[in-house]
Enzyme design. Structure first.
Site, PDB file in Angstrom:
ATOM      1  N   ASP A  96     -75.767 -21.367 -17.987  1.00  0.00           N
ATOM      2  CA  ASP A  96     -75.890 -20.359 -19.011  1.00  0.00           C
ATOM      3  C   ASP A  96     -73.954 -20.274 -19.968  1.00  0.00           C
ATOM      4  OD1 ASP A  96     -73.651 -18.687 -17.042  1.00  0.00           O
ATOM      5  OD2 ASP A  96     -75.188 -17.204 -17.491  1.00  0.00           O
ATOM      6  N   CYS A  99     -71.093 -21.349 -16.240  1.00  0.00           N
ATOM      7  CA  CYS A  99     -71.178 -22.028 -14.789  1.00  0.00           C
ATOM      8  C   CYS A  99     -70.015 -22.703 -14.328  1.00  0.00           C
ATOM      9  CB  CYS A  99     -72.359 -23.615 -14.943  1.00  0.00           C
ATOM     10  SG  CYS A  99     -70.625 -24.624 -16.257  1.00  0.00           S
ATOM     11  N   HIS A 205     -71.774 -29.259 -17.022  1.00  0.00           N
ATOM     12  CA  HIS A 205     -71.867 -28.551 -15.835  1.00  0.00           C
ATOM     13  C   HIS A 205     -71.284 -28.655 -14.867  1.00  0.00           C
ATOM     14  CE1 HIS A 205     -75.232 -25.508 -14.373  1.00  0.00           C
ATOM     15  NE2 HIS A 205     -74.811 -26.209 -13.989  1.00  0.00           N
TER      16      HIS A 205
END
Length: 227
Positions: A96, A99, A205
């Site tokens: 979101d 991370c 990520h």
């Protein structure tokens, strides 16, 4: 009292109460998290098992170009292969925009929901020790800090360095980079007292890392009112 004066008085009182509440919140949350940190698992065993890995000197930097979908897919496959080779497994972290801070919170406090607190501590570190980080930021430093303060703003390697300094941690990254599979981020001018292990799908990520077969099951905790 006129409406203007009444409103000004109410605004002043509200600001004072807000400031007082923020200070109380900081103290309360620090006590909560300090207590929970005592229960933290010791990731140093990962460091001992993977002590043969070679790391390059870490240079803090802001986020680079986001890879195109094809390159991102190849990067993810490379990362998955590395994790399998080292017998590591990922705690999947919500993507979101928070991370990096969620993964750090999971490693520090076994709860990704504490990401707001972690971000807040990183921002304090960036503000208090500007000289340590300003040269790595290719924009007005105040603008950078203000941007990083916002929820869902992606963390970068500058915020990772600030986190290493603030939490006195060695942050160990298993990455998807072709030539740099492992990066250690050490605190400035002090020895680390803990190790935090993250995976980094480059510029996409972060996840929290554990030994294969030891990824904990996170039950939904009751959130403290501070969050």
């Amino acid at each position: 009292m006129s409406d203007v004066n009444r409103n000004a008085s109410a605004s002043s009182s509200s600001s004072l109460n807000s400031s007082t509440n923020d200070t109380e919140d900081d103290h309360t949350i620090a006590e909560i998290l300090a207590e929970e940190e005592k229960l933290s698992h010791d990731n140093r065993k990962l460091g001992k098992r993977l002590s043969h890995l070679d790391s390059i000197p870490h240079t803090p930097r802001v986020i680079g170009d986001i890879p195109d979908p094809n390159d991102a897919t190849l990067d993810h496959e490379r990362l998955a292969q590395r994790l399998a080779t080292y017998s590591l497994a990922e705690m999947q972290i919500e993507g979101d925009g928070n991370c990096q801070f969620r993964a750090l919170a999971d490693q520090l406090y076994q709860n990704p929901d504490y990401h707001k607190f972690v971000r807040k501590q990183v921002i304090k570190q960036l503000k208090r020790h500007r000289r340590l980080y300003e040269s790595y930021v290719p924009m007005r430093y105040k603008h950078y800090v203000k941007k990083m303060k916002r929820l869902s703003e992606w963390g970068d390697h500058v915020t990772l360095q600030a986190a290493a300094d603030r939490f006195e941690a060695k942050i160990c990254l298993i990455t998807s980079f072709r030539d740099t599979g492992y990066i250690e981020i050490l605190p400035n001018d002090r020895s680390p007292v803990r190790e935090l292990w993250l995976s980094f799908w480059s510029e996409v990520h972060y996840n929290s890392l554990y030994q294969a077969g030891e990824v904990p099951t996170r039950t939904q905790r009751k959130k403290h009112w501070l969050f």
